[in-house]
Write an enzyme that holds these catalytic residues in place. Structure first.
Site, short mmCIF file in Angstrom:
data_model
loop_
_atom_site.label_atom_id
_atom_site.label_comp_id
_atom_site.label_asym_id
_atom_site.label_seq_id
_atom_site.Cartn_x
_atom_site.Cartn_y
_atom_site.Cartn_z
N SER A 38 0.83 -1.20 0.00
CA SER A 38 0.00 0.00 0.00
C SER A 38 0.87 1.26 0.00
O SER A 38 1.53 1.55 -0.99
CB SER A 38 -0.95 -0.03 1.20
OG SER A 38 -2.05 0.83 0.98
N LYS A 43 -18.95 18.85 5.20
CA LYS A 43 -17.90 19.08 6.19
C LYS A 43 -17.66 17.83 7.02
O LYS A 43 -16.53 17.52 7.38
CB LYS A 43 -18.28 20.27 7.09
CG LYS A 43 -17.26 20.56 8.19
CD LYS A 43 -15.90 20.89 7.59
CE LYS A 43 -14.90 21.20 8.69
NZ LYS A 43 -13.55 21.46 8.15
#
Length: 449
Positions: free
Chosen positions: A218, A270
């Protein structure tokens, strides 16, 4: 007359003692002031690389070879027998020849011959490297080796940055940098910055090799793919080109005990997912889109440096052993870092340096512990009258973020059901739970895992 001389001598000794007592402290103060001024000036101009240490790999290998050869010679039965025969005088001719050889080595002419021999070997070595370069083989002028062991937070980018700065200050496009990488991945932004540090080397046309002994998955592979060449040990893990993120939700726990949670945001997205609030399908979809965007950037980065890869096949989040990764094109060669570095030392013309990071020893300071002990004593004295509150407090302090939050919520529930507990105690426990879970929510970032 004798008494007069004794008086003069005594006066002289007293005068010398007085001068020493008065002048010596002044000299000491001046020297200390000059030293402090010099040290402060050094600190002002100190480079961040002062914690870097360097190891000459060629010298280290030569010393190891000499030590092993010496030990083998000592343990050789034939050599031991010859030594005993020489000591017994059974081999006078060999003893004379050995003594003459030792005298020749110690003589000036012998030292000149040894230096001349070393010079000829050096010229022969440089000529062989030049022939290899003309044949198309890359033989670096200098070799730099850096160890990178990454954590899930990826905070090691600070050390990596300083090491890359030190290399770039002297390296040219005829040098090679070997990054011995070991990382299972971690935070997106941290490992993206680590990959950018390796990109700085590529921008200067410096040949970069990444060696993997255990794992480069990764975020680790996000760094490794930047290199010109990837060398992996046979049973190392490679790949895992994917993105993962997780966040707990305690909405059901709060609903069970009739606890409301209000969250006010400015901006539609948000806060897509919340720890306390109720998550909506729209918020989940937006969060999924954010993960997909990061994954797409990840795949673009890998495709940029290794265009021969089939991204639909390798960018599924899977990891492979190095032998399988070689077939897929994720790595270029199967070898351990030790083996590869040893091979490169044989074709490095000049220096081979390993950059290490010196850990500064933390000085023990009891004064720093006083505030901690004072808070600990104050908390114990405040909670001494309430055994239940002591138990719940210790559970919150000893547990992790999730465990602490659950413990605090459970304590709040039991407090609300008890008849002797006041409403203020309930609110304080709920505030503790909210603080713990807010900390957990702020630390829940996307991971390249």
């Amino acid at each position: 007359m004798l008494e007069f001389l004794l008086d003069v001598l005594g006066f002289g000794l007293k005068l010398i003692l007085l001068v020493v007592l008065l002048v010596l402290p002044v000299i000491i103060l001046i020297s200390v002031a000059v030293k402090n001024k010099k040290s402060s000036g050094d600190k002002a101009t100190a480079l961040p690389q002062e914690n870097l240490a360097f190891v000459d790999l060629k010298t280290q290998e030569q010393q190891c070879q000499k030590l092993m050869a010496k030990q083998l010679k000592k343990a050789n039965p034939e050599q031991l027998l010859v030594k005993k025969e020489l000591a017994a005088g059974l081999l006078p001719e060999q003893a004379k020849a050995k003594e003459a050889e030792q005298k020749k080595k110690k003589s000036k002419q012998g030292r000149k011959e040894q230096l001349q021999k070393k010079r000829e070997e050096r010229q022969r070595f440089v000529a062989e490297l030049q022939q290899k370069r003309e044949a198309g083989e890359f033989c670096p002028r200098n070799l730099f080796v850096v160890d990178f062991k990454g954590s899930t937070k990826g905070s090691e980018f600070r050390q990596l940055r300083l090491q890359i700065d030190a290399i770039l200050s002297v390296a040219t496009d005829q040098d090679e940098v070997v990054i011995n990488l070991n990382s299972p991945g971690g935070l997106v932004n941290s490992y993206g910055l680590c990959a950018s540090q390796l990109q700085r080397l590529r921008d200067r046309n410096i040949f970069v090799t990444v060696t993997v002994d255990e794992v480069a998955a990764s975020g680790g592979y996000l760094m490794a793919c930047v290199a010109n060449k990837i060398v992996a040990a046979p049973f190392s893990y490679i790949g895992s080109i994917g993105v993962i993120a997780g966040i707990p939700n305690f909405r059901r726990v709060l609903n069970r005990f009739d606890v409301d949670y209000e969250q006010v945001t400015a901006g539609k997205y948000k806060r897509t997912l919340s720890v306390f609030g109720e998550n909506t399908p729209e918020g989940r979809e937006k969060f999924k889109q954010e993960l997909e965007a990061v994954h797409q950037r990840f795949k673009s980065q890998v495709q940029r440096y290794r265009p021969q890869l089939d991204m639909d096949k390798v960018a599924t989040g899977e990891h492979w052993l190095a032998a399988d990764a070689l077939e897929l094109g994720l790595v270029d060669e199967i070898a351990t870092s030790d083996e590869y570095i040893h091979q490169r030392l044989q074709v490095t013309e000049n220096s081979a340096l390993k950059l290490k990071w010196k850990k500064q020893e933390k000085k023990k300071n009891l004064l720093k512990l006083l505030p901690f002990f004072s808070r600990l004593l104050a908390r114990d004295s405040a909670n001494a009258s309430d055994d239940d509150s002591v138990v719940s407090g210790n559970a919150v302090l000893g547990a992790g973020a999730v465990t602490a939050a659950v413990a605090a919520a459970s304590a709040a529930a039991s407090a609300s059901l008890a008849a002797d507990e006041s409403e203020s105690d309930d609110l304080s426990l709920l505030q503790d739970a909210q603080e713990q879970l807010q900390t957990l929510e702020q630390n829940s970032f996307m991971h390249l895992r």
